[in-house]
Design a protein around this motif. Structure first.
Motif, PDB file in Angstrom:
ATOM      1  N   MET A   1       0.869  -1.029   0.052  1.00 16.25           N
ATOM      2  CA  MET A   1      -0.118   0.130   0.119  1.00 16.25           C
ATOM      3  C   MET A   1       0.868   1.242  -0.087  1.00 16.25           C
ATOM      4  SD  MET A   1      -2.704   1.073   2.977  1.00 16.25           S
ATOM      5  CE  MET A   1      -3.531   2.811   2.948  1.00 16.25           C
ATOM      6  N   SER A   2       0.740   1.987  -1.025  1.00 16.59           N
ATOM      7  CA  SER A   2       1.524   3.532  -1.080  1.00 16.59           C
ATOM      8  C   SER A   2       0.825   4.214  -0.134  1.00 16.59           C
ATOM      9  CB  SER A   2       1.528   3.738  -2.407  1.00 16.59           C
ATOM     10  OG  SER A   2       0.437   4.282  -2.989  1.00 16.59           O
ATOM     11  N   ILE A   3       1.636   5.394   0.384  1.00 16.10           N
ATOM     12  CA  ILE A   3       1.227   6.522   1.134  1.00 16.10           C
ATOM     13  C   ILE A   3       0.337   7.339   0.206  1.00 16.10           C
ATOM     14  CG2 ILE A   3       1.713   8.443   2.350  1.00 16.10           C
ATOM     15  CD1 ILE A   3       4.290   7.178   3.177  1.00 16.10           C
ATOM     16  N   ARG A   4       0.670   7.426  -0.919  1.00 18.46           N
ATOM     17  CA  ARG A   4      -0.164   8.366  -1.823  1.00 18.46           C
ATOM     18  C   ARG A   4      -1.774   7.743  -1.985  1.00 18.46           C
ATOM     19  NH1 ARG A   4       1.005  10.631  -6.810  1.00 18.46           N
ATOM     20  NH2 ARG A   4      -0.443  10.514  -8.660  1.00 18.46           N
ATOM     21  N   HIS A   5      -2.073   6.407  -2.409  1.00 19.39           N
ATOM     22  CA  HIS A   5      -3.111   5.946  -2.275  1.00 19.39           C
ATOM     23  C   HIS A   5      -3.976   5.731  -1.105  1.00 19.39           C
ATOM     24  CE1 HIS A   5      -1.423   4.639  -6.240  1.00 19.39           C
ATOM     25  NE2 HIS A   5      -2.453   5.128  -6.820  1.00 19.39           N
ATOM     26  N   GLY A   6      -3.091   5.435   0.006  1.00 19.89           N
ATOM     27  CA  GLY A   6      -3.734   5.409   1.366  1.00 19.89           C
ATOM     28  C   GLY A   6      -4.333   6.934   1.701  1.00 19.89           C
ATOM     29  N   LEU A   7      -3.637   7.940   1.399  1.00 25.48           N
ATOM     30  CA  LEU A   7      -4.243   9.410   1.709  1.00 25.48           C
ATOM     31  C   LEU A   7      -5.537   9.482   0.838  1.00 25.48           C
ATOM     32  CD1 LEU A   7      -1.028  11.646   2.261  1.00 25.48           C
ATOM     33  CD2 LEU A   7      -2.180  10.309   3.831  1.00 25.48           C
ATOM     34  N   LEU A   8      -5.340   9.296  -0.399  1.00 27.65           N
ATOM     35  CA  LEU A   8      -6.654   9.445  -1.189  1.00 27.65           C
ATOM     36  C   LEU A   8      -7.796   8.569  -0.566  1.00 27.65           C
ATOM     37  CD1 LEU A   8      -4.924   9.056  -4.854  1.00 27.65           C
ATOM     38  CD2 LEU A   8      -5.971  11.104  -3.818  1.00 27.65           C
ATOM     39  N   ALA A   9      -7.409   7.309  -0.220  1.00 26.04           N
ATOM     40  CA  ALA A   9      -8.581   6.652   0.385  1.00 26.04           C
ATOM     41  C   ALA A   9      -9.078   7.274   1.605  1.00 26.04           C
ATOM     42  CB  ALA A   9      -8.078   5.136   0.710  1.00 26.04           C
ATOM     43  N   LEU A  10      -8.425   7.959   2.400  1.00 19.40           N
ATOM     44  CA  LEU A  10      -8.709   8.492   3.428  1.00 19.40           C
ATOM     45  C   LEU A  10      -9.522   9.832   3.176  1.00 19.40           C
ATOM     46  CD1 LEU A  10      -5.697   8.264   5.773  1.00 19.40           C
ATOM     47  CD2 LEU A  10      -7.903   6.985   6.019  1.00 19.40           C
ATOM     48  N   LEU A  11      -9.137  10.674   2.278  1.00 15.40           N
ATOM     49  CA  LEU A  11      -9.941  11.907   1.755  1.00 15.40           C
ATOM     50  C   LEU A  11     -11.242  11.545   1.081  1.00 15.40           C
ATOM     51  CD1 LEU A  11      -6.882  14.114   0.481  1.00 15.40           C
ATOM     52  CD2 LEU A  11      -8.004  14.465   2.577  1.00 15.40           C
ATOM     53  N   GLU A  12     -11.304  10.262   0.618  1.00 13.41           N
ATOM     54  CA  GLU A  12     -12.651   9.933   0.057  1.00 13.41           C
ATOM     55  C   GLU A  12     -13.838   9.879   1.182  1.00 13.41           C
ATOM     56  OE1 GLU A  12     -15.353   8.220  -3.154  1.00 13.41           O
ATOM     57  OE2 GLU A  12     -13.610  10.019  -2.959  1.00 13.41           O
ATOM     58  N   ARG A  13     -13.189   9.714   2.402  1.00 12.49           N
ATOM     59  CA  ARG A  13     -14.312   9.903   3.796  1.00 12.49           C
ATOM     60  C   ARG A  13     -14.895  11.322   3.830  1.00 12.49           C
ATOM     61  NH1 ARG A  13     -10.746   6.898   8.194  1.00 12.49           N
ATOM     62  NH2 ARG A  13     -10.369   4.735   7.065  1.00 12.49           N
ATOM     63  N   GLY A  14     -13.876  12.295   3.407  1.00  9.87           N
ATOM     64  CA  GLY A  14     -14.152  13.539   3.738  1.00  9.87           C
ATOM     65  C   GLY A  14     -12.976  14.519   3.872  1.00  9.87           C
ATOM     66  N   PRO A  15     -12.965  15.931   3.743  1.00  7.91           N
ATOM     67  CA  PRO A  15     -11.883  16.702   3.801  1.00  7.91           C
ATOM     68  C   PRO A  15     -11.042  16.517   5.028  1.00  7.91           C
ATOM     69  CG  PRO A  15     -13.799  18.134   2.964  1.00  7.91           C
ATOM     70  CD  PRO A  15     -14.021  16.549   3.577  1.00  7.91           C
ATOM     71  N   MET A  16      -9.653  16.642   4.967  1.00  5.88           N
ATOM     72  CA  MET A  16      -8.982  16.256   6.385  1.00  5.88           C
ATOM     73  C   MET A  16      -7.471  16.867   6.289  1.00  5.88           C
ATOM     74  SD  MET A  16      -9.106  12.298   7.238  1.00  5.88           S
ATOM     75  CE  MET A  16     -10.215  11.383   6.998  1.00  5.88           C
ATOM     76  N   TYR A  17      -7.012  17.478   7.148  1.00  8.00           N
ATOM     77  CA  TYR A  17      -5.609  18.134   7.079  1.00  8.00           C
ATOM     78  C   TYR A  17      -4.606  17.064   7.439  1.00  8.00           C
ATOM     79  CZ  TYR A  17      -6.693  19.308  12.063  1.00  8.00           C
ATOM     80  OH  TYR A  17      -7.037  19.251  13.505  1.00  8.00           O
ATOM     81  N   GLY A  18      -3.281  17.489   7.525  1.00  9.82           N
ATOM     82  CA  GLY A  18      -2.162  16.594   7.614  1.00  9.82           C
ATOM     83  C   GLY A  18      -2.259  15.772   9.003  1.00  9.82           C
ATOM     84  N   TYR A  19      -2.379  16.469  10.109  1.00  8.75           N
ATOM     85  CA  TYR A  19      -2.392  15.505  11.173  1.00  8.75           C
ATOM     86  C   TYR A  19      -3.555  14.724  11.315  1.00  8.75           C
ATOM     87  CZ  TYR A  19       1.517  18.089  13.026  1.00  8.75           C
ATOM     88  OH  TYR A  19       3.025  18.404  13.182  1.00  8.75           O
ATOM     89  N   GLN A  20      -4.879  15.149  10.724  1.00  9.23           N
ATOM     90  CA  GLN A  20      -5.790  14.342  10.844  1.00  9.23           C
ATOM     91  C   GLN A  20      -5.654  12.938  10.009  1.00  9.23           C
ATOM     92  OE1 GLN A  20      -8.793  17.176   9.719  1.00  9.23           O
ATOM     93  NE2 GLN A  20      -9.849  16.693  11.548  1.00  9.23           N
ATOM     94  N   LEU A  21      -4.812  13.147   8.819  1.00  5.40           N
ATOM     95  CA  LEU A  21      -4.644  12.204   8.038  1.00  5.40           C
ATOM     96  C   LEU A  21      -3.714  11.220   8.542  1.00  5.40           C
ATOM     97  CD1 LEU A  21      -4.364  14.310   4.463  1.00  5.40           C
ATOM     98  CD2 LEU A  21      -6.154  12.509   5.125  1.00  5.40           C
ATOM     99  N   ARG A  22      -2.657  11.848   9.177  1.00  3.46           N
ATOM    100  CA  ARG A  22      -1.587  10.970   9.730  1.00  3.46           C
ATOM    101  C   ARG A  22      -2.360  10.102  10.739  1.00  3.46           C
ATOM    102  NH1 ARG A  22       3.566  12.386  13.404  1.00  3.46           N
ATOM    103  NH2 ARG A  22       1.941  13.296  14.868  1.00  3.46           N
ATOM    104  N   ALA A  23      -3.041  10.429  11.647  1.00  3.53           N
ATOM    105  CA  ALA A  23      -3.704   9.542  12.850  1.00  3.53           C
ATOM    106  C   ALA A  23      -4.846   8.789  12.026  1.00  3.53           C
ATOM    107  CB  ALA A  23      -4.751  10.606  13.750  1.00  3.53           C
ATOM    108  N   ALA A  24      -5.652   9.202  11.057  1.00  4.42           N
ATOM    109  CA  ALA A  24      -6.391   7.898  10.397  1.00  4.42           C
ATOM    110  C   ALA A  24      -5.850   7.046   9.591  1.00  4.42           C
ATOM    111  CB  ALA A  24      -7.440   8.936   9.365  1.00  4.42           C
ATOM    112  N   PHE A  25      -4.649   7.241   9.231  1.00  2.92           N
ATOM    113  CA  PHE A  25      -3.797   6.401   8.459  1.00  2.92           C
ATOM    114  C   PHE A  25      -3.308   5.375   9.441  1.00  2.92           C
ATOM    115  CE2 PHE A  25      -0.039   4.328   6.407  1.00  2.92           C
ATOM    116  CZ  PHE A  25      -0.364   4.378   5.235  1.00  2.92           C
TER     117      PHE A  25
END
Length: 200
Positions: free
Chosen positions: A1-25
């Motif tokens: 799993m690439s970080i690139r696609h992991g972040l895209l998958a998380l943003l599909e849930r809704g808008p997030m900023y950097g620290y939210q994305l790291r925690a969700a990942f």
């Protein structure tokens, strides 16, 4: 799993900023893949450059969230629909290490195998302990990641047992330095020639 696609998958849930994305990942992967916040923002910059996400206005806390774009959704859908190739995965450092140990003078291959087996057994015990905790349906994503790590550790232990048995059955020949003739383009050992180029 690439970080690139992991972040895209998380943003599909809704808008997030950097620290939210790291925690969700990290939550989604059961903290088995910790991320540096620098990796997150570097990846976000590349995704924005490629038109796969776009920044939104800063919130009250001064954080700038991102949202996925239609091209980002298309790439994410393609990633989910495409199987992961064996050649896309990281090289197996352990296999390479043992292969080199067999041809490096003075290395006790069985000691290398035993050291690795002990470490893998400890990891397997820890994974099993984590899995035994009471969980609910919400924990399913990280439990699946944990199951994968358990299966990989079990397979590695079986492979190490096989390596040890093979070394005992077919001890490597001791190279004779005096008979070696240095050349500018030496022919690689037969075991290396058998490995596909994509695995090197």
């Amino acid at each position: 799993m690439s970080i690139r696609h992991g972040l895209l998958a998380l943003l599909e849930r809704g808008p997030m900023y950097g620290y939210q994305l790291r925690a969700a990942f990290e939550e989604s992967t059961g903290t088995t893949w910790p991320l540096n916040i620098g990796q997150v923002y570097t990846t976000l910059s590349r995704l924005e450059r490629d038109g796969l996400i776009r920044p939104l206005p800063e919130n009250d806390g001064g954080q700038r969230p991102y949202e996925i774009t239609d091209p980002g959704r298309s790439e994410l859908a393609e990633w989910f629909a495409t199987p992961i190739s064996r050649t896309d995965r990281p090289r197996d450092e352990l296999a390479i290490k043992l292969a080199l140990a067999l041809t490096t003078p003075g290395v006790d291959v069985r000691a290398v195998v035993q050291t690795q087996r002990t470490a893998t057994m400890r990891a397997l015990q820890e994974y099993t302990r984590l899995k035994s905790r009471e969980t609910d349906v919400a924990d399913l994503p990280w439990r699946l990641v944990l199951d994968a790590m358990i299966f990989q550790a079990e397979a590695e232990i079986r492979w190490l047992d096989h390596c040890e048995a093979s070394v005992m059955r077919y001890p490597p020949a001791t190279p004779n330095p005096s008979s070696a003739k240095p050349t500018l383009a030496a022919t690689p050992p037969r075991w290396i020639r058998r490995i596909p180029n994509t695995a090197r």
